[in-house]
Design a protein around this motif. Structure first.
Motif, PDB file in Angstrom:
ATOM      1  N   ALA A  28      98.058  43.081  12.053  1.00 42.85           N
ATOM      2  CA  ALA A  28      98.391  43.138  13.473  1.00 42.85           C
ATOM      3  C   ALA A  28      98.388  41.743  14.091  1.00 42.85           C
ATOM      4  O   ALA A  28      99.235  41.421  14.941  1.00 42.85           O
ATOM      5  CB  ALA A  28      97.402  44.049  14.203  1.00 42.85           C
ATOM      6  N   VAL A  65      99.469  49.059  17.868  1.00 42.27           N
ATOM      7  CA  VAL A  65      99.241  49.869  16.658  1.00 42.27           C
ATOM      8  C   VAL A  65      98.381  51.081  17.001  1.00 42.27           C
ATOM      9  O   VAL A  65      98.701  52.219  16.621  1.00 42.27           O
ATOM     10  CB  VAL A  65      98.566  49.020  15.557  1.00 42.27           C
ATOM     11  N   VAL A  79      93.940  45.854   8.532  1.00 46.48           N
ATOM     12  CA  VAL A  79      94.787  46.309   9.641  1.00 46.48           C
ATOM     13  C   VAL A  79      94.820  45.244  10.735  1.00 46.48           C
ATOM     14  O   VAL A  79      95.885  44.897  11.266  1.00 46.48           O
ATOM     15  CB  VAL A  79      94.277  47.649  10.201  1.00 46.48           C
TER      16      VAL A  79
END
Length: 271
Positions: A75, A89, A71
């Motif tokens: 990002a 996010v 993740v």
């Protein structure tokens, strides 16, 4: 003492930024982009599931870390392109969870599980409309495992009444598709149509995914269980043959089938 979540996450974000630094970063990490990282993201999600299935808290901690890193990776690449950052996010998912749980964060009355699922789906449908995703099947990711996507597609269609009445009707359809596959298999190798065989096998798998759904089962979970069972029994074949001074490559099919049936009996006794 364990780190505070904010400090631990700040350190992870800094590590990711260092890895992607255009001058001093890791050459491999600098070369990656969304398409090259996506397979690792999917793989890490499956490894989380495997750690859960094995009941290993230590492995689960490690695999969740690997998934979190994915993740952070995505990002960071988005931030480099000026799209969004990790904080965006986190903020987006926080707002989404608050809006989908008015019975927790708002004034709505508490719901039972069935009502909550219905409200959740209604909220998701509204979000799809806001994104201009039209159609009953909109928003189901194409990259899902095929069996999972089949179940999701038909579950969505079932909401508007396009569904078999019960599991028995799905079994009837399964028999129909099996007959169509048999018809193709009767052709000689010279006249067999690979595209037709692929279509017929695909139809069988699609109907099986529907059968699992009608029985409130996850088709992927069913297949994972079957895979584990096959591995367990085949290892029993290998171990038995090893004790006999043989191996699967040397044994007859009849002998391996006999050991397979023995493995089944042993499993049944241990239940």
């Amino acid at each position: 003492m364990p780190q505070e979540p904010e400090a631990a996450l700040t350190r992870l974000l800094a590590i990711m930024a260092a890895l992607r630094h255009p001058e001093t970063g890791c050459p491999w990490d600098r070369e990656q982009d969304f398409p090259t990282i996506a397979p690792y993201t999917i793989e890490e999600a499956y490894e989380v599931e495997d750690a859960i299935a094995r009941g290993s808290p230590a492995a689960l901690k490690d695999e969740l870390g690997d998934l979190l890193f994915q993740v952070v990776y995505h990002a960071r690449m988005a931030e480099e392109r000026g799209w969004f950052a990790f904080a965006d996010v986190a903020q987006a998912i926080s707002e989404k969870m608050v809006s989908r749980h008015p019975h927790v964060f708002g004034d709505a009355a508490a719901r039972d599980t069935a009502q909550q699922v219905q409200a959740w789906e209604a909220q998701k449908e509204a979000e799809r409309r806001d994104r201009a995703e039209a159609g009953t099947l909109a928003g189901i990711p194409a990259g899902l495992p095929a069996l999972t996507r089949a179940a999701k597609l038909t579950r969505r269609a079932a909401r508007v009444g396009f569904d078999w009445p019960d599991a028995a009707a799905v079994l009837d359809k399964l028999e129909e598709e099996a007959l169509e596959l048999r018809k193709e298999l009767r052709r000689t190798p010279e006249t067999a149509d690979p595209a037709a065989l692929r279509d017929e096998v695909g139809d069988l798998l699609f109907v099986l995914a529907n059968l699992a759904r009608k029985l409130d089962l996850d088709p992927e979970d069913c297949l994972r269980g079957a895979n584990r069972k096959f591995e367990r029994r085949f290892r029993h074949i290998e171990e038995t043959l090893r004790r006999e001074g043989s191996s699967p490559a040397d044994a007859t099919l009849d002998r391996m089938e006999a050991i397979w049936q023995e493995a089944k009996r042993l499993e049944q006794r241990s239940r």
